[in-house]
Design a protein around this motif. Structure first.
Motif, PDB file in Angstrom:
ATOM      1  N   ASP A   1       0.822  -1.209   0.000  1.00 50.61           N
ATOM      2  CA  ASP A   1       0.000   0.000   0.000  1.00 50.61           C
ATOM      3  C   ASP A   1       0.859   1.264   0.000  1.00 50.61           C
ATOM      4  O   ASP A   1       0.549   2.232  -0.699  1.00 50.61           O
ATOM      5  CB  ASP A   1      -0.954   0.007   1.192  1.00 50.61           C
ATOM      6  CG  ASP A   1      -2.100  -0.989   1.037  1.00 50.61           C
ATOM      7  OD1 ASP A   1      -2.315  -1.479  -0.096  1.00 50.61           O
ATOM      8  OD2 ASP A   1      -2.760  -1.279   2.046  1.00 50.61           O
ATOM      9  N   ARG A   2       1.940   1.258   0.767  1.00 58.27           N
ATOM     10  CA  ARG A   2       2.838   2.419   0.782  1.00 58.27           C
ATOM     11  C   ARG A   2       3.433   2.665  -0.606  1.00 58.27           C
ATOM     12  O   ARG A   2       3.460   3.790  -1.097  1.00 58.27           O
ATOM     13  CB  ARG A   2       3.968   2.214   1.799  1.00 58.27           C
ATOM     14  CG  ARG A   2       3.649   2.661   3.199  1.00 58.27           C
ATOM     15  CD  ARG A   2       4.888   2.764   4.069  1.00 58.27           C
ATOM     16  NE  ARG A   2       5.652   1.526   4.126  1.00 58.27           N
ATOM     17  CZ  ARG A   2       5.389   0.506   4.949  1.00 58.27           C
ATOM     18  NH1 ARG A   2       4.373   0.588   5.792  1.00 58.27           N
ATOM     19  NH2 ARG A   2       6.141  -0.572   4.946  1.00 58.27           N
ATOM     20  N   GLU A   3       3.898   1.590  -1.226  1.00 57.14           N
ATOM     21  CA  GLU A   3       4.487   1.721  -2.555  1.00 57.14           C
ATOM     22  C   GLU A   3       3.441   2.151  -3.584  1.00 57.14           C
ATOM     23  O   GLU A   3       3.714   2.989  -4.441  1.00 57.14           O
ATOM     24  CB  GLU A   3       5.136   0.396  -2.967  1.00 57.14           C
ATOM     25  CG  GLU A   3       5.895   0.455  -4.268  1.00 57.14           C
ATOM     26  CD  GLU A   3       7.118   1.359  -4.229  1.00 57.14           C
ATOM     27  OE1 GLU A   3       7.667   1.628  -5.310  1.00 57.14           O
ATOM     28  OE2 GLU A   3       7.527   1.814  -3.147  1.00 57.14           O
ATOM     29  N   ALA A   4       2.245   1.607  -3.475  1.00 60.02           N
ATOM     30  CA  ALA A   4       1.170   1.981  -4.392  1.00 60.02           C
ATOM     31  C   ALA A   4       0.824   3.463  -4.236  1.00 60.02           C
ATOM     32  O   ALA A   4       0.642   4.169  -5.234  1.00 60.02           O
ATOM     33  CB  ALA A   4      -0.056   1.109  -4.145  1.00 60.02           C
ATOM     34  N   ARG A   5       0.737   3.936  -2.997  1.00 62.38           N
ATOM     35  CA  ARG A   5       0.459   5.363  -2.760  1.00 62.38           C
ATOM     36  C   ARG A   5       1.576   6.233  -3.325  1.00 62.38           C
ATOM     37  O   ARG A   5       1.329   7.263  -3.941  1.00 62.38           O
ATOM     38  CB  ARG A   5       0.291   5.638  -1.271  1.00 62.38           C
ATOM     39  CG  ARG A   5      -1.105   5.414  -0.753  1.00 62.38           C
ATOM     40  CD  ARG A   5      -1.296   5.986   0.644  1.00 62.38           C
ATOM     41  NE  ARG A   5      -0.317   5.509   1.613  1.00 62.38           N
ATOM     42  CZ  ARG A   5      -0.413   4.360   2.294  1.00 62.38           C
ATOM     43  NH1 ARG A   5      -1.452   3.567   2.093  1.00 62.38           N
ATOM     44  NH2 ARG A   5       0.506   4.001   3.161  1.00 62.38           N
ATOM     45  N   ARG A   6       2.809   5.804  -3.111  1.00 62.72           N
ATOM     46  CA  ARG A   6       3.959   6.566  -3.600  1.00 62.72           C
ATOM     47  C   ARG A   6       3.907   6.727  -5.119  1.00 62.72           C
ATOM     48  O   ARG A   6       4.199   7.788  -5.661  1.00 62.72           O
ATOM     49  CB  ARG A   6       5.260   5.872  -3.192  1.00 62.72           C
ATOM     50  CG  ARG A   6       6.514   6.652  -3.511  1.00 62.72           C
ATOM     51  CD  ARG A   6       7.758   5.901  -3.075  1.00 62.72           C
ATOM     52  NE  ARG A   6       8.095   4.810  -3.970  1.00 62.72           N
ATOM     53  CZ  ARG A   6       8.697   4.953  -5.162  1.00 62.72           C
ATOM     54  NH1 ARG A   6       9.016   6.151  -5.590  1.00 62.72           N
ATOM     55  NH2 ARG A   6       8.988   3.910  -5.900  1.00 62.72           N
ATOM     56  N   LEU A   7       3.515   5.669  -5.810  1.00 63.85           N
ATOM     57  CA  LEU A   7       3.456   5.692  -7.266  1.00 63.85           C
ATOM     58  C   LEU A   7       2.112   6.181  -7.803  1.00 63.85           C
ATOM     59  O   LEU A   7       1.969   6.409  -9.002  1.00 63.85           O
ATOM     60  CB  LEU A   7       3.750   4.290  -7.815  1.00 63.85           C
ATOM     61  CG  LEU A   7       5.157   3.760  -7.532  1.00 63.85           C
ATOM     62  CD1 LEU A   7       5.272   2.320  -7.982  1.00 63.85           C
ATOM     63  CD2 LEU A   7       6.196   4.632  -8.210  1.00 63.85           C
ATOM     64  N   GLY A   8       1.117   6.283  -6.929  1.00 66.78           N
ATOM     65  CA  GLY A   8      -0.200   6.748  -7.343  1.00 66.78           C
ATOM     66  C   GLY A   8      -0.967   5.728  -8.175  1.00 66.78           C
ATOM     67  O   GLY A   8      -1.678   6.086  -9.108  1.00 66.78           O
ATOM     68  N   VAL A   9      -0.794   4.450  -7.832  1.00 69.60           N
ATOM     69  CA  VAL A   9      -1.489   3.373  -8.547  1.00 69.60           C
ATOM     70  C   VAL A   9      -2.158   2.453  -7.538  1.00 69.60           C
ATOM     71  O   VAL A   9      -1.819   2.471  -6.352  1.00 69.60           O
ATOM     72  CB  VAL A   9      -0.512   2.562  -9.440  1.00 69.60           C
ATOM     73  CG1 VAL A   9       0.099   3.454 -10.513  1.00 69.60           C
ATOM     74  CG2 VAL A   9       0.567   1.892  -8.607  1.00 69.60           C
ATOM     75  N   PRO A  10      -3.097   1.635  -7.969  1.00 70.26           N
ATOM     76  CA  PRO A  10      -3.724   0.683  -7.048  1.00 70.26           C
ATOM     77  C   PRO A  10      -2.746  -0.424  -6.628  1.00 70.26           C
ATOM     78  O   PRO A  10      -1.787  -0.733  -7.340  1.00 70.26           O
ATOM     79  CB  PRO A  10      -4.863   0.068  -7.868  1.00 70.26           C
ATOM     80  CG  PRO A  10      -5.044   0.947  -9.051  1.00 70.26           C
ATOM     81  CD  PRO A  10      -3.749   1.643  -9.282  1.00 70.26           C
ATOM     82  N   ARG A  11      -3.010  -0.988  -5.484  1.00 73.62           N
ATOM     83  CA  ARG A  11      -2.189  -2.091  -4.963  1.00 73.62           C
ATOM     84  C   ARG A  11      -2.067  -3.214  -5.984  1.00 73.62           C
ATOM     85  O   ARG A  11      -0.998  -3.788  -6.185  1.00 73.62           O
ATOM     86  CB  ARG A  11      -2.799  -2.626  -3.668  1.00 73.62           C
ATOM     87  CG  ARG A  11      -2.041  -3.793  -3.084  1.00 73.62           C
ATOM     88  CD  ARG A  11      -2.828  -4.531  -2.013  1.00 73.62           C
ATOM     89  NE  ARG A  11      -3.342  -3.638  -0.999  1.00 73.62           N
ATOM     90  CZ  ARG A  11      -4.482  -3.874  -0.340  1.00 73.62           C
ATOM     91  NH1 ARG A  11      -5.210  -4.935  -0.589  1.00 73.62           N
ATOM     92  NH2 ARG A  11      -4.898  -3.033   0.582  1.00 73.62           N
ATOM     93  N   GLN A  12      -3.177  -3.534  -6.633  1.00 69.02           N
ATOM     94  CA  GLN A  12      -3.175  -4.637  -7.591  1.00 69.02           C
ATOM     95  C   GLN A  12      -2.163  -4.398  -8.722  1.00 69.02           C
ATOM     96  O   GLN A  12      -1.528  -5.330  -9.191  1.00 69.02           O
ATOM     97  CB  GLN A  12      -4.578  -4.818  -8.166  1.00 69.02           C
ATOM     98  CG  GLN A  12      -4.694  -6.032  -9.072  1.00 69.02           C
ATOM     99  CD  GLN A  12      -6.094  -6.197  -9.615  1.00 69.02           C
ATOM    100  OE1 GLN A  12      -6.657  -5.256 -10.158  1.00 69.02           O
ATOM    101  NE2 GLN A  12      -6.645  -7.374  -9.450  1.00 69.02           N
TER     102      GLN A  12
END
Length: 75
Positions: free
Chosen positions: A48-59
């Motif tokens: 989730d942290r990485e997804a937020r950082r990149l602005g994409v969904p977890r999936q």
């Protein structure tokens, strides 16, 4: 439209989309299948942290990382 006419139109750079039934179009080896995977909480939080950082969904992160790993394994 005959095959020869279709090919010629395509080769001439004309749009041939109107002659296609795209409702039946499929991308080979791209059909979606649902799978369920249980991850430990720390892993979900990291994803989730990485997804937020990149602005994409977890999936998207999961798919990308798995695809990268599978490509590396194949070569």
């Amino acid at each position: 439209m005959k095959t020869e006419d279709f090919d010629k139109a395509f080769d001439d750079g004309q749009s041939v989309v109107e002659h296609l039934d795209l409702t039946k179009a499929r991308r080979p080896n791209q059909e979606q299948r649902r799978v369920n995977v249980d991850f430990p909480a720390w892993m979900v939080e990291s994803l989730d942290r990485e997804a937020r950082r990149l602005g994409v969904p977890r999936q998207s992160i999961i798919k990308l990382w798995l695809a990268e790993r599978l490509e590396r394994q194949a070569s």
